[in-house]
Structures are given as C-alpha cells and as structure tokens.
Design a protein around this motif. Sequence first.
Motif, PDB file in Angstrom:
ATOM      1  N   ALA A  93      11.352  22.551  45.886  1.00 14.58           N
ATOM      2  CA  ALA A  93      12.371  22.374  44.852  1.00 14.58           C
ATOM      3  C   ALA A  93      12.565  20.882  44.574  1.00 14.58           C
ATOM      4  O   ALA A  93      12.905  20.109  45.474  1.00 14.58           O
ATOM      5  CB  ALA A  93      13.681  22.996  45.309  1.00 14.58           C
ATOM      6  N   ALA A  94      12.309  20.506  43.326  1.00 17.86           N
ATOM      7  CA  ALA A  94      12.337  19.092  42.946  1.00 17.86           C
ATOM      8  C   ALA A  94      12.066  19.006  41.455  1.00 17.86           C
ATOM      9  O   ALA A  94      11.888  20.022  40.780  1.00 17.86           O
ATOM     10  CB  ALA A  94      11.276  18.305  43.703  1.00 17.86           C
ATOM     11  N   GLU A  95      12.005  17.780  40.943  1.00 17.38           N
ATOM     12  CA  GLU A  95      11.592  17.569  39.559  1.00 17.38           C
ATOM     13  C   GLU A  95      10.174  17.000  39.565  1.00 17.38           C
ATOM     14  O   GLU A  95       9.849  16.129  40.370  1.00 17.38           O
ATOM     15  CB  GLU A  95      12.539  16.627  38.826  1.00 17.38           C
ATOM     16  N   TYR A  96       9.366  17.522  38.662  1.00 22.46           N
ATOM     17  CA  TYR A  96       7.958  17.158  38.608  1.00 22.46           C
ATOM     18  C   TYR A  96       7.651  16.516  37.256  1.00 22.46           C
ATOM     19  O   TYR A  96       8.053  17.016  36.199  1.00 22.46           O
ATOM     20  CB  TYR A  96       7.077  18.398  38.808  1.00 22.46           C
ATOM     21  N   PHE A  97       6.913  15.413  37.340  1.00 19.84           N
ATOM     22  CA  PHE A  97       6.577  14.659  36.142  1.00 19.84           C
ATOM     23  C   PHE A  97       5.067  14.533  36.013  1.00 19.84           C
ATOM     24  O   PHE A  97       4.386  14.149  36.965  1.00 19.84           O
ATOM     25  CB  PHE A  97       7.175  13.249  36.200  1.00 19.84           C
ATOM     26  N   CYS A  98       4.586  14.819  34.828  1.00 20.72           N
ATOM     27  CA  CYS A  98       3.201  14.568  34.472  1.00 20.72           C
ATOM     28  C   CYS A  98       3.134  13.212  33.772  1.00 20.72           C
ATOM     29  O   CYS A  98       4.072  12.845  33.039  1.00 20.72           O
ATOM     30  CB  CYS A  98       2.709  15.679  33.543  1.00 20.72           C
ATOM     31  N   GLU A 105      13.526   3.442  45.283  1.00 20.60           N
ATOM     32  CA  GLU A 105      14.449   4.578  45.269  1.00 20.60           C
ATOM     33  C   GLU A 105      15.455   4.509  44.121  1.00 20.60           C
ATOM     34  O   GLU A 105      16.239   5.423  43.934  1.00 20.60           O
ATOM     35  CB  GLU A 105      15.162   4.677  46.615  1.00 20.60           C
ATOM     36  N   GLY A 106      15.423   3.437  43.376  1.00 24.00           N
ATOM     37  CA  GLY A 106      16.244   3.355  42.180  1.00 24.00           C
ATOM     38  C   GLY A 106      17.598   2.714  42.406  1.00 24.00           C
ATOM     39  O   GLY A 106      18.123   2.685  43.527  1.00 24.00           O
ATOM     40  N   SER A 107      18.138   2.194  41.316  1.00 26.71           N
ATOM     41  CA  SER A 107      19.500   1.651  41.290  1.00 26.71           C
ATOM     42  C   SER A 107      20.290   2.465  40.278  1.00 26.71           C
ATOM     43  O   SER A 107      19.955   2.472  39.093  1.00 26.71           O
ATOM     44  CB  SER A 107      19.497   0.179  40.866  1.00 26.71           C
ATOM     45  N   GLN A 133       9.823  14.145  42.215  1.00 24.75           N
ATOM     46  CA  GLN A 133      11.057  13.408  42.496  1.00 24.75           C
ATOM     47  C   GLN A 133      12.050  14.336  43.168  1.00 24.75           C
ATOM     48  O   GLN A 133      12.510  15.310  42.558  1.00 24.75           O
ATOM     49  CB  GLN A 133      11.651  12.823  41.209  1.00 24.75           C
ATOM     50  N   TYR A 134      12.403  14.026  44.412  1.00 26.72           N
ATOM     51  CA  TYR A 134      13.446  14.755  45.117  1.00 26.72           C
ATOM     52  C   TYR A 134      14.793  14.123  44.785  1.00 26.72           C
ATOM     53  O   TYR A 134      14.852  12.947  44.382  1.00 26.72           O
ATOM     54  CB  TYR A 134      13.168  14.751  46.618  1.00 26.72           C
ATOM     55  N   PRO A 135      15.873  14.851  44.946  1.00 27.13           N
ATOM     56  CA  PRO A 135      17.191  14.335  44.559  1.00 27.13           C
ATOM     57  C   PRO A 135      17.489  12.974  45.160  1.00 27.13           C
ATOM     58  O   PRO A 135      17.260  12.734  46.348  1.00 27.13           O
ATOM     59  CB  PRO A 135      18.141  15.410  45.098  1.00 27.13           C
ATOM     60  N   ASN A 136      17.975  12.095  44.307  1.00 25.59           N
ATOM     61  CA  ASN A 136      18.388  10.747  44.716  1.00 25.59           C
ATOM     62  C   ASN A 136      17.258   9.919  45.321  1.00 25.59           C
ATOM     63  O   ASN A 136      17.503   9.023  46.139  1.00 25.59           O
ATOM     64  CB  ASN A 136      19.555  10.824  45.709  1.00 25.59           C
ATOM     65  N   ALA A 190      22.594   4.705  33.882  1.00 28.13           N
ATOM     66  CA  ALA A 190      21.298   5.334  34.114  1.00 28.13           C
ATOM     67  C   ALA A 190      20.850   4.988  35.525  1.00 28.13           C
ATOM     68  O   ALA A 190      21.514   4.241  36.239  1.00 28.13           O
ATOM     69  CB  ALA A 190      20.258   4.811  33.110  1.00 28.13           C
ATOM     70  N   VAL A 191      19.708   5.557  35.910  1.00 31.74           N
ATOM     71  CA  VAL A 191      19.043   5.114  37.132  1.00 31.74           C
ATOM     72  C   VAL A 191      17.880   4.219  36.717  1.00 31.74           C
ATOM     73  O   VAL A 191      17.048   4.622  35.885  1.00 31.74           O
ATOM     74  CB  VAL A 191      18.535   6.293  37.977  1.00 31.74           C
TER      75      VAL A 191
END
Lengths: 115, 113
Positions: free
Chosen positions: B86-91, A108-110, B38-41, A88-89
């Motif tokens: 373009a990204a993921e969005y969280f509420c 930024e996560g692991s 949240q943008y990729p990575n 997972a991240v």
Amino acid sequence: DAGVIQSPRHEVTEMGQEVTLRCKPISGHDYLFWYRQTMMRGLELLIYFNNNVPIDDSGMPEDRFSAKMPNASFSTLKIQPSEPRDSAVYFCASSAAGEGTGELFFGEGSRLTVL
Amino acid sequence: AQSVTQLGSHVSVSEGALVLLRCNYSSSVPPYLFWYVQYPNQGLQLLLKYTSAATLVKGINGFEAEFKKSETSFHLTKPSAHMSDAAEYFCAVSEGRAQKLVFGQGTRLTINP
C-alpha cells in the motif's frame, strides 16, 4: 552512504515570510533537482542543476522563487514572500550523470505550510 | 516533449490478488522509463527502470514491468499483493540520457485484507 538530506522536514510560516529550504545531495552526484508535490498538480520539476549550474528553471512558478547551489554539497530553495498557495511538499533529488539512466535519489521532503 | 499518463488515480485490490498499475508514455526518442514508490511521509524510491535492455524488467519487492513500444506502455505488475504494498506509485520518463524526469500523476494503491 547517507542519502539526500533535506531540512527542515516541516515548516509552518505566515504569509509574507521568507522560507528557505535546504538540501545536501549524495556525495559524487552531479545533478540536483527540486520538485514540488501537491494534491492538485502532482510532482512538478521546479529547477535542476548540473555541476552546480542551473540548467532548466522553467518550472519555477514565479519570481518569488529562487534556487542556488553554491557548491556540490549544498543547495537552497527560497520563497520570498511566501503565499498560502506555496503550501506543498518540496523534494530535493540527486543523480549521477555517469549512470546515464536518469535514476534519481530523493530526500524525504520538506513539508511547507503557509498560513 | 515527453509525458506520462497513469490510468487510475486509485487502485484497490485484495491481499494476494494481482496488482496492475497502468502507465502510457509519450516520447519523441527512445525513452528511459521508471516506476517509483512513495510511502506515507517519505520520498520516492526507485522500484525498477527500463533502459533499452530487456523489455521485461524486474524490480524490488516482487514487482515487474514490461515495455511495449507498440502500445507505448510500461505497466507495473505484481502477482500477489501484500499489505505492505500500500503506497503511491509513480511512472516517469526521461528521454535517452537526459537526466530530467517527467512524472505521471501517481496511482494510490490500497490493499484490502
């Protein structure tokens, strides 16, 4: 001001190995959170600390997971032994109680891959 | 316990079109509500937050959200989509001054040229 710093950014390990993830929160923040993100389960809160004391660890999946915060500037999340389903991240986040609004600042996560 | 439901795991719009991402919450006390992107990575970044002041909240990058207590909703909108959205969005919701956030499952936004 530096943000939340996590290390390592990527970890690949074999099943059964110990994994330690590290986090340095933003200076002055008194809350620290560990989240896990997977495609299947989304973002899950694992544990959070206030002033270095664990407040709620009900999200920790099982005894293989442990988290510590020895001081205000450092926290670890340890998995021992690791399993493929732990892939997972893992995100660390911090916040300041004085803000009173629950705004979290994320690292930024692991990204953990257990083979 | 508080919870959040995001309607639609994937939303696709054309560049320049209206963006509407839906969020409904459940809370036993007046909530604080958030939208994160949240943008990729990358980690999550705060877009905007509702903390019981104005019901229409403006955030970064032209996004806004309206708190509707009667509908227990906090939908996110942007009048004109840009490719960079373009990204993921969280509420997310927290109860009052509690620091613990509960996140929705996320909505992946795709922008078509």
